[in-house]
Motif scaffolding. Structure first.
Motif: not given
Length: 233
Positions: A150-154, A187-190
């Motif tokens: 949940e912290l990583i999403r977007n 890809a943007e999160e990565f």
């Protein structure tokens, strides 16, 4: 630093027809919890032992149910025997738990300390979403912490999340705890995580789970089945 290599694979559970983990865990009761936990461990090690030379050095991450462990050294005997039977090194096995279930902290600490003393690695899954959090971390520093998805999403679009993660990474680095960011799907999160110095990443962006052999135990049907996924990069 991002290396592009696989650090570990996580053993999950699915129904024989592909049902999710929630479906399987709903069938786990006080009466069969211990046997279920033991069977999952054995099958995970058995499958990991079949890895070929391309997986050399990869760790096996196994989720365990703390409430299924009545006494760590007694409950670990079958795991140790299985690892020995398949010549799978103990230091390549990671035991992780999810802190979403309220637990007896002293009991949990006893399990984690015992597992570490035996040579296993330990990990907290879904860190930041459960009961224990910083309180547990102040009493025991595992080898790994998996940051809740949940912290990583977007995170690429959310400055607040980036600030929270940056400070969490700094804290865990100071505690000498490795960090895995899970649930990476774009890809943007990565790219954001890589730019922030995260070197261990898990999620569908890197690869989706693949179904392996089902358990051969007398479980309420459909039976649980470990699932191997190249989860960390």
């Amino acid at each position: 630093m991002w290396s592009g290599t696989v650090f570990a694979q996580e053993a999950l559970v699915r129904g024989v027809n592909g049902e999710g983990a929630g479906f399987i865990l709903d069938q786990v009761s006080d009466q069969n919890r211990y046997a279920f936990d033991q069977s999952c461990r054995v099958k995970a090690i058995e499958l990991a032992a079949q890895w070929d030379s391309t997986h050399e050095g990869e760790r096996l991450s196994i989720n365990f149910l703390p409430n299924a462990v009545y006494e760590p050294r007694a409950c670990i005997r079958l795991t140790l025997a299985t690892a020995m039977r398949f010549s799978f090194p103990l230091n390549r096995i990671i035991f992780e738990f999810t802190e979403t279930e309220k637990l007896d902290t002293n009991h949990l600490l006893n399990i984690l300390r015992s597992y570490r003393a035996m040579g296993f690695m330990t990990a907290i899954d879904d860190f930041g979403s459960g009961y224990a959090g910083l309180s547990l971390l102040s009493n025991f520093q595992p080898d790994l912490v998996k940051i809740d998805m949940e912290l990583i999403r977007n995170i690429d679009k959310d400055r607040t999340k980036r600030i929270i993660l940056a400070n969490t990474l700094r804290m865990l680095h100071d505690l000498d705890v490795k960090v895995i960011c899970e649930g990476v799907e774009t890809a943007e999160e990565f790219e954001v995580l890589r730019d922030m110095g995260v070197s261990l990443i898990q999620g569908y962006y890197l690869g989706k789970p693949s179904l392996r052999q089902p358990l051969s135990s007398n479980w309420p049907q459909p039976a649980a089945a470990p699932l191997q996924t190249k989860g960390f990069g």
